[in-house]
Scaffold this active site. Sequence first.
Site, PDB file in Angstrom:
ATOM      1  CG  ASN A   1       3.828   3.234   6.338  1.00  0.00           C
ATOM      2  OD1 ASN A   1       3.861   4.329   5.710  1.00  0.00           O
ATOM      3  ND2 ASN A   1       2.768   2.635   6.343  1.00  0.00           N
TER       4      ASN A   1
ATOM      5  NE  ARG B   1       3.053   1.394   2.165  1.00  0.00           N
ATOM      6  CZ  ARG B   1       2.010   2.226   2.064  1.00  0.00           C
ATOM      7  NH1 ARG B   1       1.794   3.073   2.839  1.00  0.00           N
ATOM      8  NH2 ARG B   1       1.198   2.394   0.950  1.00  0.00           N
TER       9      ARG B   1
ATOM     10  CD  GLU C   1       0.671  -2.898   2.303  1.00  0.00           C
ATOM     11  OE1 GLU C   1      -0.141  -2.737   3.039  1.00  0.00           O
ATOM     12  OE2 GLU C   1       1.165  -2.283   1.310  1.00  0.00           O
TER      13      GLU C   1
ATOM     14  CG  HIS D   1      -2.760  -1.377  -2.677  1.00  0.00           C
ATOM     15  ND1 HIS D   1      -3.735  -1.282  -3.095  1.00  0.00           N
ATOM     16  CD2 HIS D   1      -2.625  -0.558  -1.471  1.00  0.00           C
ATOM     17  CE1 HIS D   1      -4.362  -0.372  -2.252  1.00  0.00           C
ATOM     18  NE2 HIS D   1      -3.727   0.060  -1.455  1.00  0.00           N
TER      19      HIS D   1
ATOM     20  NE  ARG E   1      -7.148   7.260  -2.584  1.00  0.00           N
ATOM     21  CZ  ARG E   1      -6.323   6.039  -1.910  1.00  0.00           C
ATOM     22  NH1 ARG E   1      -6.205   4.878  -2.292  1.00  0.00           N
ATOM     23  NH2 ARG E   1      -5.592   6.618  -1.125  1.00  0.00           N
TER      24      ARG E   1
END
Length: 391
Positions: A7, A74, A377, A163, A224
């Site tokens: 990642n 990823r 993940e 996601h 956010r």
Amino acid sequence: MLILVINSGSSSLKYQVRDVDAGEVLLEGLVERIGQPDGDAPAAVPDHGAALEIVAARLHEVLGDRQVDAVGHRVVHGGERFAEPVLINNEVTRAIERLNPLAPLHNPAAVLGIRAITEKWPQLPQVAVFDTAYHRTLPEKAWRYAVPDWLYTRHGIRRYGFHGTSHQYVAARAAALLGEAPDEFNGVILHLGNGASATAVKGGASVDTSMGFTPLEGLVMGTRSGDIDPSILVFLGRQGLDADALDDLLNRESGLLGLGGSNDMRTLVDAAEAVGNDDGTSSGADPLRARRALEVAAYRLAKYVGAYHVAVGGAQAIVFTAGIGENSSPFRALVCEQLGALGVELDPELNAVRSKEPRFISTEASRIPVLVIPTNEEQAIAEATAEVVAG
Ligand code: AMP
């Protein structure tokens, strides 16, 4: 099969080696501050190639002569092209690079990681696993914004969703827990981490999701804002805020942090519990602001659950996952309290259980079961990579 999961961030490289057949993590780590000077001294890790040398040394140290069979990356943005994981070649790398404008922080970093591996281990198969891919099944009515066509045709402005790797993994496990075939599962998946999104899953496929053109749309997140009236941007622009200031404001200073003074769910829950205490003590955050932040976030999330229950034609389950979804029983309770109209009934004892296992947290009488399914993940990326390489 041994899979190295990568990642890449712009200044970091997170890695994990997994034995997919045994379902084990053999090693994991993080190389940070890539390309960042240390005061006056030059960067200790000048680029992603140098970061990879550090990873290679760790691999050798832990694995000895055992070799990694493939690398899974990823990749945040797969645009409209990538609907599933793909074997990487030069053309695919360039296609990922062409999507840079849509994910300016993430895709360039992924490309750096891919090229560093290609350089060091040219024979090693590499697979890209995209955050957007699972949402390629969204019907047009769900991905279109109601704006003039040229925004889409000229700039690719549409809803993509993110996601996806997590939503897909969790949906499959939720189906398994319910004893349902994965492609017959209808449900609402709530991935609540520092970034948060909800996905409507119908027949095992994503039919709507709360993040849009970027991960900013939708739920109240750690920092956010989620959905706001776009005119606020126009207003602030006229007040003199430029694009970078607006980006900071909505992506890094809003959400739970902006409302409650912290983006850490534990801090907020602890603080909110102090509301009404005689001494008014709390762990730092202002109790009233903390409670307000939790109420806004939970209310907004509950509204999405209602909407997605409709979108999937009746959910068979509501599923919580990721940092907050898996760990914060008070926040789950705050959300489910508002779902009475759907016949949802949380079991307080089951909700309080701490566990790494997939589980039910609703009563038997609940009209829609509520589940907690831990996401993973890295495991999903490793499994997808092994499948692409084998197939
Ligand atoms: P993630 O992005 O999935 O790692 O999730 C990060 C979020 O999970 C942060 O807001 C944390 O406050 C929250 N989180 C992690 N552990 C816990 C916990 N034990 N209780 C409540 N929230 C948690």
